[in-house]
Design a protein around this motif. Sequence first.
Motif, PDB file in Angstrom:
ATOM      1  N   LEU A  15       0.831  -1.207   0.000  1.00 15.89           N
ATOM      2  CA  LEU A  15       0.000   0.000   0.000  1.00 15.89           C
ATOM      3  C   LEU A  15       0.867   1.259   0.000  1.00 15.89           C
ATOM      4  N   LEU A  16       1.951   1.262   0.764  1.00 13.30           N
ATOM      5  CA  LEU A  16       2.840   2.419   0.809  1.00 13.30           C
ATOM      6  C   LEU A  16       3.509   2.658  -0.549  1.00 13.30           C
ATOM      7  N   VAL A  17       3.887   1.580  -1.232  1.00 11.70           N
ATOM      8  CA  VAL A  17       4.482   1.727  -2.571  1.00 11.70           C
ATOM      9  C   VAL A  17       3.438   2.274  -3.545  1.00 11.70           C
ATOM     10  N   LEU A  18       2.198   1.814  -3.427  1.00  6.05           N
ATOM     11  CA  LEU A  18       1.118   2.357  -4.273  1.00  6.05           C
ATOM     12  C   LEU A  18       0.906   3.851  -4.011  1.00  6.05           C
ATOM     13  N   LEU A  19       0.930   4.237  -2.751  1.00  6.40           N
ATOM     14  CA  LEU A  19       0.779   5.659  -2.412  1.00  6.40           C
ATOM     15  C   LEU A  19       1.934   6.480  -2.969  1.00  6.40           C
ATOM     16  N   SER A  20       3.147   5.928  -2.902  1.00  3.65           N
ATOM     17  CA  SER A  20       4.299   6.607  -3.480  1.00  3.65           C
ATOM     18  C   SER A  20       4.117   6.781  -4.982  1.00  3.65           C
ATOM     19  N   ALA A  21       3.619   5.740  -5.641  1.00  4.55           N
ATOM     20  CA  ALA A  21       3.349   5.816  -7.079  1.00  4.55           C
ATOM     21  C   ALA A  21       2.294   6.887  -7.377  1.00  4.55           C
ATOM     22  N   PHE A  22       1.282   6.976  -6.523  1.00  2.04           N
ATOM     23  CA  PHE A  22       0.246   7.997  -6.687  1.00  2.04           C
ATOM     24  C   PHE A  22       0.847   9.397  -6.636  1.00  2.04           C
ATOM     25  N   PHE A  23       1.665   9.660  -5.609  1.00  2.00           N
ATOM     26  CA  PHE A  23       2.247  10.992  -5.472  1.00  2.00           C
ATOM     27  C   PHE A  23       3.200  11.301  -6.628  1.00  2.00           C
ATOM     28  N   SER A  24       4.000  10.328  -7.027  1.00  2.00           N
ATOM     29  CA  SER A  24       4.940  10.539  -8.136  1.00  2.00           C
ATOM     30  C   SER A  24       4.211  10.825  -9.440  1.00  2.00           C
ATOM     31  N   SER A  25       3.200  10.023  -9.734  1.00  2.00           N
ATOM     32  CA  SER A  25       2.469  10.228 -10.982  1.00  2.00           C
ATOM     33  C   SER A  25       1.656  11.523 -10.943  1.00  2.00           C
ATOM     34  N   SER A  26       1.165  11.883  -9.782  1.00  2.65           N
ATOM     35  CA  SER A  26       0.416  13.140  -9.654  1.00  2.65           C
ATOM     36  C   SER A  26       1.294  14.330 -10.001  1.00  2.65           C
ATOM     37  N   GLU A  27       2.490  14.334  -9.466  1.00  2.32           N
ATOM     38  CA  GLU A  27       3.412  15.440  -9.730  1.00  2.32           C
ATOM     39  C   GLU A  27       3.703  15.563 -11.221  1.00  2.32           C
ATOM     40  N   THR A  28       4.070  14.468 -11.838  1.00  2.00           N
ATOM     41  CA  THR A  28       4.412  14.508 -13.268  1.00  2.00           C
ATOM     42  C   THR A  28       3.212  14.889 -14.112  1.00  2.00           C
ATOM     43  N   SER A  29       2.056  14.318 -13.813  1.00  2.00           N
ATOM     44  CA  SER A  29       0.874  14.614 -14.632  1.00  2.00           C
ATOM     45  C   SER A  29       0.461  16.078 -14.525  1.00  2.00           C
ATOM     46  N   MET A  30       0.537  16.644 -13.336  1.00  7.65           N
ATOM     47  CA  MET A  30       0.160  18.056 -13.170  1.00  7.65           C
ATOM     48  C   MET A  30       1.094  18.963 -13.979  1.00  7.65           C
ATOM     49  N   MET A  31       2.369  18.639 -13.969  1.00  6.13           N
ATOM     50  CA  MET A  31       3.334  19.475 -14.673  1.00  6.13           C
ATOM     51  C   MET A  31       3.311  19.232 -16.184  1.00  6.13           C
ATOM     52  N   ALA A  32       2.845  18.070 -16.619  1.00  7.00           N
ATOM     53  CA  ALA A  32       2.842  17.729 -18.043  1.00  7.00           C
ATOM     54  C   ALA A  32       1.573  18.160 -18.767  1.00  7.00           C
ATOM     55  N   LEU A  33       0.581  18.624 -18.034  1.00  7.58           N
ATOM     56  CA  LEU A  33      -0.677  19.023 -18.671  1.00  7.58           C
ATOM     57  C   LEU A  33      -0.480  20.158 -19.670  1.00  7.58           C
ATOM     58  N   ASN A  34      -1.202  20.077 -20.755  1.00  8.86           N
ATOM     59  CA  ASN A  34      -1.234  21.157 -21.727  1.00  8.86           C
ATOM     60  C   ASN A  34      -2.093  22.270 -21.124  1.00  8.86           C
ATOM     61  N   ARG A  35      -1.474  23.419 -20.843  1.00  5.36           N
ATOM     62  CA  ARG A  35      -2.182  24.509 -20.148  1.00  5.36           C
ATOM     63  C   ARG A  35      -3.309  25.093 -20.995  1.00  5.36           C
ATOM     64  N   TYR A  36      -3.149  25.089 -22.309  1.00  2.97           N
ATOM     65  CA  TYR A  36      -4.209  25.615 -23.169  1.00  2.97           C
ATOM     66  C   TYR A  36      -5.415  24.689 -23.154  1.00  2.97           C
ATOM     67  N   ARG A  37      -5.161  23.401 -23.224  1.00  2.23           N
ATOM     68  CA  ARG A  37      -6.256  22.429 -23.150  1.00  2.23           C
ATOM     69  C   ARG A  37      -6.919  22.504 -21.782  1.00  2.23           C
ATOM     70  N   LEU A  38      -6.123  22.668 -20.731  1.00  4.39           N
ATOM     71  CA  LEU A  38      -6.672  22.781 -19.378  1.00  4.39           C
ATOM     72  C   LEU A  38      -7.624  23.974 -19.290  1.00  4.39           C
ATOM     73  N   ARG A  39      -7.213  25.115 -19.826  1.00 10.16           N
ATOM     74  CA  ARG A  39      -8.088  26.296 -19.802  1.00 10.16           C
ATOM     75  C   ARG A  39      -9.372  26.048 -20.581  1.00 10.16           C
ATOM     76  N   HIS A  40      -9.247  25.364 -21.696  1.00 14.84           N
ATOM     77  CA  HIS A  40     -10.425  25.025 -22.499  1.00 14.84           C
ATOM     78  C   HIS A  40     -11.385  24.148 -21.688  1.00 14.84           C
ATOM     79  N   LEU A  41     -10.843  23.126 -21.013  1.00 13.22           N
ATOM     80  CA  LEU A  41     -11.688  22.224 -20.220  1.00 13.22           C
ATOM     81  C   LEU A  41     -12.300  22.940 -19.017  1.00 13.22           C
ATOM     82  N   VAL A  42     -11.562  23.868 -18.435  1.00 14.11           N
ATOM     83  CA  VAL A  42     -12.123  24.673 -17.337  1.00 14.11           C
ATOM     84  C   VAL A  42     -13.286  25.501 -17.866  1.00 14.11           C
ATOM     85  N   GLY A  43     -13.109  26.071 -19.054  1.00 15.24           N
ATOM     86  CA  GLY A  43     -14.185  26.842 -19.681  1.00 15.24           C
ATOM     87  C   GLY A  43     -15.415  25.997 -19.961  1.00 15.24           C
TER      88      GLY A  43
END
Length: 188
Positions: A15-43
């Motif tokens: 479970l701890l390794v899964l949680l570590s994977a969650f935090f690691s993937s969360s960080e990368t995914s947030m930084m890798a998002l296309n900001r223009y697409r994100l704004r479009h989806l927010v709209g």
Amino acid sequence: MNEIPLSILFGILFLLVLLSAFFSSSETSMMALNRYRLRHLVGNKNHGAILVEALLKRPDRLIGLILLGNNLVNIFAASLATVIAIRLIGEVGIAVVPILLTLVILIFAEVAPKTLAALYPERIAFPAAYVLTPLGRVLYPFVWVINKIANSLLKLVGVHVKDIEETALSREELRSAVLEAGSMIPPR
């Protein structure tokens, strides 16, 4: 800890390794998002995108939260793995655990999750935002202290976090973005 069955300890370690994977993937995914697409989806009122946008407004808090969570689970995992190793193979387990756990964490909690998150940032970031948003509220005092210390260290080297703002695209950057995106626009 000697009374707890090894199967339970291994389950907690998993479970701890899964949680570590969650935090690691969360960080990368947030930084890798296309900001223009994100704004479009927010709209378009996409709730996951709205949560992500709110998290990304304070990247220092987001990174502080993710790193706090990741470090906590990794340190707990190391402690637990040491207990398990000592019970299984004795004192030599203290020397074996860092090598084995480093491999496990690198493969299953860092490289694989971060690669997946870089390839599919929306699929990871949007659901993760539903967890990180309330977690950020609960852990805010700890994240605030960590960020205050980190931001103070950054000030010592001339970086002022509050002064950093998103800069507009230059004419050349905008031209490049339009040219790159042009090939992705479907014909009517």
